[in-house]
Scaffold this motif. Structure first.
Motif, PDB file in Angstrom:
ATOM      1  N   PRO A   1       0.826  -1.210   0.000  1.00  0.00           N
ATOM      2  CA  PRO A   1       0.000   0.000   0.000  1.00  0.00           C
ATOM      3  C   PRO A   1       0.859   1.259   0.000  1.00  0.00           C
ATOM      4  N   TRP A   2       0.330   2.331  -0.559  1.00  0.00           N
ATOM      5  CA  TRP A   2       1.042   3.608  -0.560  1.00  0.00           C
ATOM      6  C   TRP A   2       0.866   4.331   0.763  1.00  0.00           C
ATOM      7  N   ALA A   3      -0.323   4.225   1.362  1.00  0.00           N
ATOM      8  CA  ALA A   3      -0.631   5.013   2.542  1.00  0.00           C
ATOM      9  C   ALA A   3      -1.504   4.214   3.489  1.00  0.00           C
ATOM     10  N   ILE A   4      -1.570   4.689   4.745  1.00  0.00           N
ATOM     11  CA  ILE A   4      -2.344   3.971   5.754  1.00  0.00           C
ATOM     12  C   ILE A   4      -3.819   3.918   5.382  1.00  0.00           C
ATOM     13  N   ALA A   5      -4.287   4.897   4.607  1.00  0.00           N
ATOM     14  CA  ALA A   5      -5.691   4.902   4.185  1.00  0.00           C
ATOM     15  C   ALA A   5      -6.018   3.727   3.266  1.00  0.00           C
ATOM     16  N   ASP A   6      -4.992   3.131   2.651  1.00  0.00           N
ATOM     17  CA  ASP A   6      -5.219   1.988   1.770  1.00  0.00           C
ATOM     18  C   ASP A   6      -5.424   0.689   2.548  1.00  0.00           C
ATOM     19  N   LEU A   7      -5.140   0.697   3.850  1.00  0.00           N
ATOM     20  CA  LEU A   7      -5.279  -0.499   4.670  1.00  0.00           C
ATOM     21  C   LEU A   7      -6.686  -0.605   5.229  1.00  0.00           C
ATOM     22  N   PRO A   8      -7.215  -1.818   5.344  1.00  0.00           N
ATOM     23  CA  PRO A   8      -8.553  -1.959   5.936  1.00  0.00           C
ATOM     24  C   PRO A   8      -8.535  -1.603   7.412  1.00  0.00           C
ATOM     25  N   ALA A   9      -9.661  -1.127   7.905  1.00  0.00           N
ATOM     26  CA  ALA A   9      -9.773  -0.796   9.329  1.00  0.00           C
ATOM     27  C   ALA A   9      -9.643  -2.065  10.159  1.00  0.00           C
TER      28      ALA A   9
ATOM     29  N   ILE B   1       0.629   3.731  15.939  1.00  0.00           N
ATOM     30  CA  ILE B   1      -0.291   2.851  16.654  1.00  0.00           C
ATOM     31  C   ILE B   1      -1.468   2.476  15.759  1.00  0.00           C
ATOM     32  N   ALA B   2      -1.985   3.440  15.008  1.00  0.00           N
ATOM     33  CA  ALA B   2      -3.082   3.141  14.080  1.00  0.00           C
ATOM     34  C   ALA B   2      -2.647   2.119  13.036  1.00  0.00           C
ATOM     35  N   LEU B   3      -1.413   2.238  12.558  1.00  0.00           N
ATOM     36  CA  LEU B   3      -0.893   1.274  11.591  1.00  0.00           C
ATOM     37  C   LEU B   3      -0.759  -0.106  12.220  1.00  0.00           C
ATOM     38  N   PHE B   4      -0.164  -0.154  13.422  1.00  0.00           N
ATOM     39  CA  PHE B   4       0.004  -1.441  14.103  1.00  0.00           C
ATOM     40  C   PHE B   4      -1.349  -2.076  14.417  1.00  0.00           C
ATOM     41  N   ASP B   5      -2.335  -1.263  14.784  1.00  0.00           N
ATOM     42  CA  ASP B   5      -3.657  -1.787  15.125  1.00  0.00           C
ATOM     43  C   ASP B   5      -4.288  -2.496  13.931  1.00  0.00           C
ATOM     44  N   ARG B   6      -4.003  -1.999  12.728  1.00  0.00           N
ATOM     45  CA  ARG B   6      -4.537  -2.635  11.522  1.00  0.00           C
ATOM     46  C   ARG B   6      -3.795  -3.915  11.176  1.00  0.00           C
ATOM     47  N   LEU B   7      -2.470  -3.873  11.211  1.00  0.00           N
ATOM     48  CA  LEU B   7      -1.677  -4.977  10.671  1.00  0.00           C
ATOM     49  C   LEU B   7      -1.399  -6.097  11.666  1.00  0.00           C
ATOM     50  N   ILE B   8      -1.444  -5.815  12.964  1.00  0.00           N
ATOM     51  CA  ILE B   8      -1.098  -6.853  13.931  1.00  0.00           C
ATOM     52  C   ILE B   8      -2.162  -7.940  13.984  1.00  0.00           C
ATOM     53  N   GLU B   9      -3.328  -7.671  13.400  1.00  0.00           N
ATOM     54  CA  GLU B   9      -4.357  -8.714  13.312  1.00  0.00           C
ATOM     55  C   GLU B   9      -4.003  -9.766  12.270  1.00  0.00           C
ATOM     56  N   ARG B  10      -3.142  -9.426  11.311  1.00  0.00           N
ATOM     57  CA  ARG B  10      -2.771 -10.368  10.251  1.00  0.00           C
ATOM     58  C   ARG B  10      -1.332 -10.849  10.369  1.00  0.00           C
ATOM     59  N   HIS B  11      -0.546 -10.194  11.215  1.00  0.00           N
ATOM     60  CA  HIS B  11       0.856 -10.558  11.388  1.00  0.00           C
ATOM     61  C   HIS B  11       1.204 -10.565  12.868  1.00  0.00           C
ATOM     62  N   ASP B  12       2.199 -11.368  13.217  1.00  0.00           N
ATOM     63  CA  ASP B  12       2.645 -11.435  14.611  1.00  0.00           C
ATOM     64  C   ASP B  12       3.769 -10.456  14.895  1.00  0.00           C
ATOM     65  N   LEU B  13       4.387  -9.917  13.866  1.00  0.00           N
ATOM     66  CA  LEU B  13       5.423  -8.899  14.003  1.00  0.00           C
ATOM     67  C   LEU B  13       5.250  -7.893  12.876  1.00  0.00           C
ATOM     68  N   VAL B  14       5.224  -6.631  13.228  1.00  0.00           N
ATOM     69  CA  VAL B  14       5.132  -5.560  12.233  1.00  0.00           C
ATOM     70  C   VAL B  14       6.260  -4.575  12.505  1.00  0.00           C
TER      71      VAL B  14
ATOM     72  N   GLY C   1      -1.679   9.871   6.971  1.00  0.00           N
ATOM     73  CA  GLY C   1      -2.625  10.810   6.393  1.00  0.00           C
ATOM     74  C   GLY C   1      -2.282  12.242   6.768  1.00  0.00           C
ATOM     75  N   ASP C   2      -2.951  13.173   6.141  1.00  0.00           N
ATOM     76  CA  ASP C   2      -2.776  14.599   6.435  1.00  0.00           C
ATOM     77  C   ASP C   2      -1.321  15.040   6.316  1.00  0.00           C
ATOM     78  N   SER C   3      -0.644  14.562   5.282  1.00  0.00           N
ATOM     79  CA  SER C   3       0.744  14.970   4.987  1.00  0.00           C
ATOM     80  C   SER C   3       1.698  14.672   6.137  1.00  0.00           C
ATOM     81  N   GLN C   4       1.478  13.570   6.848  1.00  0.00           N
ATOM     82  CA  GLN C   4       2.345  13.207   7.967  1.00  0.00           C
ATOM     83  C   GLN C   4       3.639  12.541   7.520  1.00  0.00           C
ATOM     84  N   GLY C   5       3.780  12.262   6.232  1.00  0.00           N
ATOM     85  CA  GLY C   5       4.999  11.653   5.735  1.00  0.00           C
ATOM     86  C   GLY C   5       5.062  10.168   6.032  1.00  0.00           C
ATOM     87  N   LEU C   6       6.233   9.593   5.790  1.00  0.00           N
ATOM     88  CA  LEU C   6       6.439   8.158   6.009  1.00  0.00           C
ATOM     89  C   LEU C   6       6.243   7.820   7.485  1.00  0.00           C
ATOM     90  N   ILE C   7       5.491   6.765   7.748  1.00  0.00           N
ATOM     91  CA  ILE C   7       5.312   6.306   9.128  1.00  0.00           C
ATOM     92  C   ILE C   7       6.580   5.553   9.519  1.00  0.00           C
TER      93      ILE C   7
END
Length: 465
Positions: A56-64, A179-192, A289-295
């Motif tokens: 994905p390009w941005a966190i908005a592309d990830l499912p909630a 944290i928002a990124l980890f909250d999305r991805l940690i459901e599908r992975h054990d390490l992010v 989002g909101d021009s926060q740059g690379l996470i």
């Protein structure tokens, strides 16, 4: 013989053998890196083409997230009075409104650090100071295990289970959306793992600057490809989220404690240990989002040669030597390839040393030819071919490194990246020698001490009232 006596004849032999060894070594390393480069180019082409399986390009592309949860942030601290208050205040400010708890570990014989943590904890309800039972420094892993016990006690008291454990160091500048990124991805992975971005040091463009070049390439390309090949993703020790259940399972195997206190690089080994148990890990680069740059996580790295060598020595010893001994060789072809790359630093340092010695001897022979009637020997066809190929690959390698440095830090730092490669090589050679000495003479019956470097926290990151 071409005149000059036995000394020059011996110098010719040394030059020839060292040059051949270095040339073959450089060729193998360059082809290895070229393969990673080509895989990255292929991935970028697919991503630009909008392939659905691309990152994905941005966190908005990830499912909630299916079930938003609470996250524990572990921050081990020994002798960190100079930075820990600013780091905690900045973290609380950036994480405002999110569901998390900071567990900050310290020691009973470090009152200065304790006082700084207490000053923040009095004002921030989600900051909890945890004092280790033994005087410090023990090991970073031992401090993390103390934080793990504190997490288990809090879960028992509150009846709420944490969703993940996020690792950070006392000098880290966190990203507001991690944290928002980890909250999305940690459901599908054990390490992010998210990228680490070293901060340029205004008074250490060369030593601290070489970390900028190395991390820009490693976290911009190498770990991206490692993840795409489904090889085990090592934790960087910061900017890494670990699934609570995965850590709990690992703790159950290890007598109740998930972090190995006998490891020099417990973070690196943790990621591979999870992969060996069939756990999923991922390295993710995406923008907020909101021009926060690379996470990503930002931090200052060592600014002096002595501190850089000290840090790199621990990395080389822990990954290339003890990592080989402790983890062995597991997994498929991709895992084997990545572990070879991880553990090739000692050999790479030997190749660099041979190359620099060959250059020095070659320069001496050239001076002798200019100053006396000595005649330089002709170069063998094999060596000439290798040098020609390696020269082309070297130009490619320097261009790639400069490009990735430029992506993160701009054109000026990209230009500095080329000569900074020499600084990187010198530090690598010194660290490799010291790592070998440490490995050969270290006492195996004694756990490693917390060999930390002095940290600074950027003033521009401190929140203003």
């Amino acid at each position: 013989m071409h005149g000059g006596g036995a000394v020059l004849e011996l110098a010719e032999l040394a030059f020839r053998e060292l040059a051949l060894f270095a040339a073959f070594g450089f060729l193998l390393g360059a082809l290895d890196n070229l393969a990673i480069d080509l895989l990255w180019l292929r991935r970028m082409i697919r991503r630009l083409a909008g392939r659905r399986d691309a990152a994905p390009w941005a966190i908005a592309d990830l499912p909630a997230p299916d079930r938003p949860g609470r996250h524990a942030v572990f921050i081990p601290a020994w002798d960190e009075a100079a930075v820990i208050r600013a780091m905690l205040e900045n973290t609380v400010w950036r994480f405002a409104g999110q569901d998390y708890r900071l567990f900050v570990g310290c020691y009973p014989n470090d009152p200065a650090t304790r006082a700084e943590i207490e000053a923040v904890a009095r004002r921030a309800a989600n900051v909890r100071m945890v004092v280790c039972p033994d005087p410090g420094p023990t090991t970073k892993a031992d401090c993390l295990n103390t934080l793990w016990r504190a997490l288990e006690r809090e879960e028992a008291d509150s009846g709420t289970r944490f969703k993940s454990v996020i690792l950070h160091d006392a000098e880290d500048v966190v990203h507001p959306e991690e944290i928002a990124l980890f909250d999305r991805l940690i459901e599908r992975h054990d390490l992010v793992q998210i990228p680490v971005v070293p901060l340029p040091h205004p008074r250490s463009r060369w030593v601290a600057g070489h970390y900028c070049d190395e991390f820009a390439e490693a976290h911009g390309k190498d770990l991206v490809i490692r993840d795409s090949l489904h090889a085990g993703v090592p934790s960087a020790g910061v900017g890494c989220a670990l699934a609570r259940d995965a850590l709990g399972a690992l703790a159950a195997e290890r007598g109740g404690l998930p972090f190995d206190a006998d490891s020099l690089t417990e973070d690196y080994e943790l990621g591979l240990s999870l992969a060996e148990r069939g756990r999923s890990g991922t390295f993710v680069r995406c923008r907020g989002g909101d021009s926060q740059g690379l996470i990503a996580v930002q931090a200052h790295f060592p600014a002096t040669l002595a501190e850089a060598v000290r840090q790199k020595t621990r990395w080389v010893a822990g990954i290339a030597l003890y990592g080989w001994e402790r983890l062995g060789w597991h997994g498929g072809v991709a895992d084997f390839w990545m572990r070879v790359r991880d553990r090739s630093t000692i050999l790479a340092a030997l190749v660099l040393l041979a190359a620099y010695l060959a250059m020095l001897i070659g320069f001496v022979l050239l001076i002798a030819a200019l100053a006396t009637d000595y005649t330089l020997p002709p170069m063998t066809p094999v060596l000439a071919l290798l040098l020609g190929i390696n020269f082309g690959l070297l130009l490619w390698r320097l261009a790639v490194r400069a490009m990735f440095t430029g992506f993160v830090y701009g054109r000026r730092e990209a230009m500095r990246a080329v000569p900074r490669a020499i600084v990187s090589n010198i530090i690598a050679m010194i660290a490799a020698r010291r790592a070998m000495t440490h490995y050969v003479f270290a006492r195996r019956d004694r756990p490693p001490a917390w060999d930390k470097t002095r940290h600074i926290f950027p003033e521009t990151a401190v929140p203003r009232p």
